[in-house]
Design a protein around this motif. Structure first.
Motif, mmCIF file in Angstrom:
data_model
loop_
_atom_site.group_PDB
_atom_site.id
_atom_site.type_symbol
_atom_site.label_atom_id
_atom_site.label_comp_id
_atom_site.label_asym_id
_atom_site.label_seq_id
_atom_site.Cartn_x
_atom_site.Cartn_y
_atom_site.Cartn_z
ATOM 1 N N THR A 1 0.877 -1.159 0.000
ATOM 2 C CA THR A 1 0.000 0.000 0.000
ATOM 3 C C THR A 1 0.917 1.212 0.000
ATOM 4 O OG1 THR A 1 -1.746 -1.118 1.243
ATOM 5 C CG2 THR A 1 -1.778 1.287 1.229
ATOM 6 N N GLN B 1 -2.634 11.970 -11.718
ATOM 7 C CA GLN B 1 -3.795 12.069 -10.847
ATOM 8 C C GLN B 1 -3.347 12.507 -9.447
ATOM 9 O OE1 GLN B 1 -2.868 9.431 -12.947
ATOM 10 N NE2 GLN B 1 -4.418 7.852 -12.577
ATOM 11 N N ARG C 1 -9.776 12.976 -12.443
ATOM 12 C CA ARG C 1 -9.509 11.831 -11.569
ATOM 13 C C ARG C 1 -8.659 12.296 -10.397
ATOM 14 N NH1 ARG C 1 -6.732 7.267 -15.004
ATOM 15 N NH2 ARG C 1 -5.664 9.063 -15.923
ATOM 16 N N SER C 2 -8.898 11.695 -9.241
ATOM 17 C CA SER C 2 -8.081 11.987 -8.056
ATOM 18 C C SER C 2 -8.342 10.910 -7.014
ATOM 19 C CB SER C 2 -8.419 13.369 -7.481
ATOM 20 O OG SER C 2 -9.747 13.411 -6.991
ATOM 21 N N GLY C 3 -7.444 10.840 -6.015
ATOM 22 C CA GLY C 3 -7.654 9.874 -4.945
ATOM 23 C C GLY C 3 -8.918 10.154 -4.163
ATOM 24 N N THR D 1 -4.531 7.312 -6.395
ATOM 25 C CA THR D 1 -4.720 6.525 -7.607
ATOM 26 C C THR D 1 -3.580 6.837 -8.558
ATOM 27 O OG1 THR D 1 -6.195 6.123 -9.492
ATOM 28 C CG2 THR D 1 -6.263 8.304 -8.543
ATOM 29 N N GLY D 2 -3.069 5.841 -9.231
ATOM 30 C CA GLY D 2 -1.944 6.064 -10.118
ATOM 31 C C GLY D 2 -0.728 6.540 -9.341
ATOM 32 N N ILE E 1 -1.342 3.669 -4.118
ATOM 33 C CA ILE E 1 -1.941 2.358 -4.392
ATOM 34 C C ILE E 1 -2.614 1.893 -3.108
ATOM 35 C CG2 ILE E 1 -1.490 -0.056 -4.970
ATOM 36 C CD1 ILE E 1 0.991 0.883 -6.491
ATOM 37 N N ASN F 1 -5.865 1.851 -0.094
ATOM 38 C CA ASN F 1 -6.416 2.860 0.809
ATOM 39 C C ASN F 1 -6.557 2.288 2.212
ATOM 40 O OD1 ASN F 1 -8.969 1.373 0.736
ATOM 41 N ND2 ASN F 1 -9.281 2.313 -1.270
#
Length: 489
Positions: free
Chosen positions: A216, A370, A392-394, A415-416, A420, A422
């Motif tokens: 993660t 992102q 796009r965003s987390g 994201t991206g 990676i 959550n």
């Protein structure tokens, strides 16, 4: 610099093996054991608030209120949520099945991954180490924690306190820098959780790949904030001023730059000036509420990009190296390609791009990676939804900043290039758990299984097709005219 003793390299293999042995012995499996450890972690924070405040001030000049809002309060609540909900999170989940398995018990068991590694970050050195640890402990793992050496006072304090509150056999801290971290990563873990920069994240992921270890990664990026001309300017300016300069801008989800519709920028800057004085007085350096840059390396990094900007410094710009002080700074008329737009700033400098339309801003955001967070300030929900639909965003927030991190029921992650995976709340438990698919079948009624055994026949095929799946014919998709109905494999 705090007296932070680095762990001898020769001790690392033994520490790792002891944690592996504790897991293999089943020490962390019982839910009652996990709850006791979570209570210990809660008490570590709760009973040492004054010591934590002192360490945090020495590391980051952090005010106790920012410490509570960004670290200790969140950490304690994560412990409370896990203790309250652990029985529910850990219970097996039974799934629906078709006719062929109607008499069986297909379910998902929630099992610990094993021995996990958590590498924390310096900007929130308590929370970004202990919050993921809550999930790892709740899920039943043994945990090796590596605090950031860049916040040495907090790391030294946690190293002293942890054995007093958590079982030393299952939870350990290793201190050090690049050499020690490299030595740790040579060992096999069942999961690695890292918070920090994208550059180091790539190194972590490369090391994990050699061991086929899942990761993660909580990274960052240039998180934009859109400001629509229909917004209540004073409110938007106040919330963005707080969100940007909280922890002296050293927050992975801080608004990294503003995209402001043309026509309101002057009023917006005027309001920001007023709110900066409201928050920190006429000179922020004299305010107990304003933080400092973590060290000289980061101070010089920020000063360099500020010195090279081609934008107009309309607020702040003052720097004092001996105090690691950079004033709350706003830079107007920043253009793509400016030094402030190259990478995440991670400091108290706020660039403003003025655009003729928010679509222009959307196009700019989509040309880059992102971001971890995206903020939208508008009175028009359709405008906000349009931006969300086309970016796009987390994570994202409409009409505020930073607040998403404090809601444990919301998954937090990127994201991206911004990350990676959550965590937070149940997502932390899930991150450190394996969903083990399990079926319980009876040894009776064997005659029902006859159709699956040889010798095979057309009759058995008919029965199997009837039992296994629904026979449905779907018409061609009129919305997809490119599909050739007559196409053959």
């Amino acid at each position: 610099m705090a007296d932070l003793a680095y762990t001898p390299l020769s001790d690392i293999p033994q520490i790792v093996q002891e944690l592996r042995d504790s897991f293999n012995a089943g020490l962390t499996k019982p839910l009652s054991y996990r709850k006791e450890q979570l209570k210990g972690l809660h008490n570590l924070i709760d009973e040492n608030e004054s010591l934590i405040r002192e360490a945090s001030f020495l590391d980051l000049h952090k005010h106790p209120q920012e410490l509570v809002m960004g670290e200790t309060g969140i950490g304690k609540q994560e412990c409370v949520d896990a203790i309250k909900n652990l029985d529910k999170w850990a219970e097996p989940t039974y799934v629906k099945t078709g006719l062929i398995n109607k008499m069986d018990e297909p379910h998902v068991r929630k099992e610990p991954l094993g021995m996990v590694l958590i590498i924390g970050a310096w900007n929130y050195p308590l929370n970004l180490l202990l919050a993921p640890a809550v999930g790892a402990i709740a899920a039943g793992n043994t945990v090796l924690m590596k605090p950031s050496e860049v916040a040495p006072h907090t790391a030294a304090l946690l190293t002293k306190l942890l054995p007093k509150y958590l079982d030393h056999r299952s939870y350990r801290i290793i201190n050090g820098a690049v050499e020690e971290t490299t030595a740790i990563l040579e060992h096999k873990f069942d999961h690695i959780f890292y918070t920090g920069s994208g550059n180091i994240g790539r190194i972590i992921m490369g090391a994990a790949a050699k061991q086929l270890t899942p990761v993660t990664l909580e990274l960052g990026g240039k998180s934009p904030a859109f400001v629509s001309k229909d917004v209540e300017i004073d409110v938007a300016a106040r919330r963005l001023t707080w969100g940007k300069f909280f922890n002296c801008g050293q927050t992975c989800i801080a608004p990294d730059y503003l995209i402001v519709e043309r026509g309101i920028e002057e009023e917006f800057i005027k309001c920001m000036k007023a709110h900066l004085e409201e928050f920190y007085g006429a000179i922020a350096q004299d305010s107990r509420s304003y933080g400092r840059i973590v060290n000289r390396n980061h101070f010089h990094r920020l000063k360099k990009i500020l010195d090279n900007t081609k934008g107009d410094i309309v607020i702040g710009g003052d720097t004092k190296e001996d105090d690691l002080y950079i004033a709350p700074t706003v830079v107007l008329n920043v253009q793509p390609g400016d030094s402030l737009m190259d990478a995440e700033i991670f400091g108290p400098i706020l660039p403003i791009m003025v655009v003729n339309s928010l679509k222009e801003g959307v196009d700019y955001v989509n040309k880059g990676d992102q971001p971890l967070a995206l903020y939208i300030f508008s009175n028009n929900r359709q405008v906000a939804d349009s931006i969300l639909d086309n970016t796009r965003s987390g994570g994202a927030v409409i009409n505020d900043a930073l607040v998403q991190f404090g809601i444990s029921s919301l998954p937090f992650g990127g994201t991206g290039p911004s990350g990676i995976g959550n965590y937070h709340g149940q997502r932390s438990f899930d991150t450190f758990s394996h969903e083990r698919s399990t079926i319980v079948k009876s040894l009776g009624m064997e005659r029902l299984n006859t159709i699956r055994y040889p010798p095979y026949s057309d009759k058995k095929i008919g029965w199997i097709e009837w039992i296994m799946y629904d026979k449905i014919k779907y018409s061609a998709n009129a919305a997809n005219p490119g599909v050739d109905k007559e196409a053959k494999l």
